[in-house]
Design a protein around this motif. Structure first.
Motif, PDB file in Angstrom:
ATOM      1  N   TYR A 162      31.687  36.223  55.578  1.00 56.54           N
ATOM      2  CA  TYR A 162      31.591  37.345  54.650  1.00 56.54           C
ATOM      3  C   TYR A 162      32.969  37.811  54.216  1.00 56.54           C
ATOM      4  O   TYR A 162      33.957  37.645  54.935  1.00 56.54           O
ATOM      5  CB  TYR A 162      30.828  38.509  55.291  1.00 56.54           C
ATOM      6  N   GLN A 163      33.025  38.435  53.062  1.00 59.19           N
ATOM      7  CA  GLN A 163      34.276  38.988  52.535  1.00 59.19           C
ATOM      8  C   GLN A 163      34.588  40.295  53.254  1.00 59.19           C
ATOM      9  O   GLN A 163      33.771  41.204  53.274  1.00 59.19           O
ATOM     10  CB  GLN A 163      34.131  39.237  51.032  1.00 59.19           C
ATOM     11  N   HIS A 164      35.772  40.381  53.852  1.00 57.26           N
ATOM     12  CA  HIS A 164      36.178  41.591  54.570  1.00 57.26           C
ATOM     13  C   HIS A 164      37.455  42.204  54.022  1.00 57.26           C
ATOM     14  O   HIS A 164      37.851  43.275  54.473  1.00 57.26           O
ATOM     15  CB  HIS A 164      36.385  41.282  56.058  1.00 57.26           C
TER      16      HIS A 164
END
Length: 140
Positions: A37-39
């Motif tokens: 996921y994009q963090h």
């Protein structure tokens, strides 16, 4: 020099060292590879070149309350020169100016928990090693 606001449920990763463009790209790849996921919201703006922690704290304190961010991760000279890419985490809200280092592999976990307020900055800062680096929580 107000800080950009990060995308929803991400943390701001602010480049403050511009001597090595390849290291910046490698850091981004390391963070992105650490989780599916994009963090991170990445910002590479030369106006932040070698900016001090105190300058960032002062800018955030002067910003409108609804535009303030509570933490930022700096990609500084130390980050760019170490293969573990230890970002400098900076508290901008509860204890403005408090910092700790965070290797890129830990970024997704820390960012996610800080972004949803599941944990606070001090919990991570208090769990650092003698060098001031967070390397996970000790298991009993």
């Amino acid at each position: 020099m107000s800080l950009p606001y990060p995308d929803d449920l991400t943390s701001l990763v602010l480049r403050t060292h511009f001597a090595d463009a390849g290291a910046w790209e490698d850091l981004r790849a390391a963070i992105d590879a650490a989780d599916e996921y994009q963090h991170a919201t990445y910002v590479s703006d030369p106006r932040f070149d070698e900016v001090s922690v105190q300058a960032l704290v002062d800018e955030e304190a002067a910003a409108d309350e609804d535009e303030q961010i509570v933490h930022v991760f700096l990609a500084d000279a130390a980050t760019m020169s170490d293969p573990s890419y230890p970002l400098l985490a900076v508290d901008l809200a509860d204890e403005p100016g408090r910092t700790f280092r965070l290797p890129a592999q830990w970024f997704p976990d820390v960012s996610a928990n800080l972004s949803i307020a599941n944990m606070d900055f001090a919990e991570y800062a208090d769990a650092t090693d003698e060098a001031g680096t967070f390397r996970g929580f000790a298991r009993d």
